[in-house]
Design a protein around this motif. Sequence first.
Motif: not given
Length: 460
Positions: A67-79
């Motif tokens: 669940a936590t790792e998904k957030v960092y992946t999504e943050l990469g896209h958002l960046k």
Amino acid sequence: MGDDRATAPRKTAPTKTVFIKTYGCQMNVYDSERMADVLRPFGYGVTDAPEGADLVVLNTCHIRERATEKVYTELGHLKRMKQRKAQAGGRMMIAVAGCVAQAEGVQIRHRQPAVDLVVGPQAYHQLPELIARAHRASGEKLSADFSPQDKFDALPKERGVTGVSAFLTVQEGCDKFCTFCVVPYTRGAEWSRPAADIEAEARVLADKGVREVTLLGQNVNAYDGLEGGLAALVRRLARIDGIDRIRYTTSHQRDMDDALIAAHGELPELMPYLHLPVQAGSDRILKAMNRAHTADSYLRLVEKIRVARPDMALSGDFIVGFPNEREADFEATLNLVRAVNYASAFTFKYSRRPGTPASAMPGQLSDAVKDERLARLNALVQEQQAAFNTATEGATLPVLIEKIGRLPGQIVGRSPYLQPVHCEGPASLIGKIVPVTILTGQRGSLAGKLEVGRLEMETA
Ligand code: SAH
Ligand code: SF4
Ligand code: F3S
């Protein structure tokens, strides 16, 4: 703080867009809706895609590593989206809210500097102010303190709900400290909202056409904002005109008192579906989990509940592969599942969470063992769910119609047991409780036929 405080303009058409992505439990779903309510008076309209949005909020979950790792992946896209918008001369702000925000705080910005602000579950009512501050690129970036009352006091009374079923948070936090779980650290101590506030919010919802409320709390039946606890609260809400169905989640065995069990037998508004996680069926593992109950005490409780409400549908959460779980322990879990006969269940592989006692226990199991046990448990719960659904074939159930279906002329709703039901019927029935005879009960949903001649079952 004074200069930075954002003041809400009077009603204006949205001039900015916010995209909110929700991870985790229903409490986060509720919080995301409330974030939209908080931002609306400041000109933010909700959009359903992040690209180009002025503000993107990730409302995060910390419960398992994935669940936590998904957030960092999504943050990469958002960046990258943020960079594209900047190249076009615009600005996208990225906010991380929810349980990862609470657990990791400013560290999130070290790992992903594109993040503009971090706001914990008890502080999102300050979003407008935090956004204003971040726009000045100065000041504090973290707001993650615990004070649920301040938050609820600051939230707008208005709710932007559109459906016939809505969530309503009545309790937050957890004092149980199961050894595997991060919730006591991310959501703080158990706290109950005053009953009058909850009742006022339920009335707002009823006025907006909501017929069903699901009361939320990490330990919802630990509710003590009213003499008599959750049972008393449910009785009070059941009296509100328009509120015909009440559900609550998630319950803990320890707080399942006689008054609440009795309410299930007496209140027609209280739906016969109960999410009562047990986690495991081996007493040795339950003890190591600090669950403070045994398999036997759980089964006795289920028995008692079924005496009060014989048709009660039960659901649960299970963890497989807790440290030191032996084959015999796992089989005890399967046996408990067989003894209860669940209508549905959520199954998880044990995930090591930093800072929790279980993460430091010896006897951590391999992924292969966890996978194998998970597959066996899933096969069993799927079989039970299918049997539960097929057993409703031929029965006529009161279905609360929620929306139109995917096929033309189709409408969809929920049975008292929370099963999705679809049938042919007019969209004018949305928001009504109508009799539907179940034709086929597949695993995921039920297909039925509207009993047009018996529409008088409708209660309102
Ligand atoms: N308060 C609720 C649960 C909230 S968390 C209760 O006690 O029932 C939702 C579910 O996530 C838990 O019931 C548990 O099954 C699962 N869970 C929590 N921590 C976990 C972990 N470290 N690994 C795997 N599953 C976990
Ligand atoms: Fe987590 Fe246990 Fe609290 Fe549930 S009761 S939130 S599993 S610590
Ligand atoms: Fe996840 Fe927080 Fe809910 S950790 S399950 S979003 S309370």
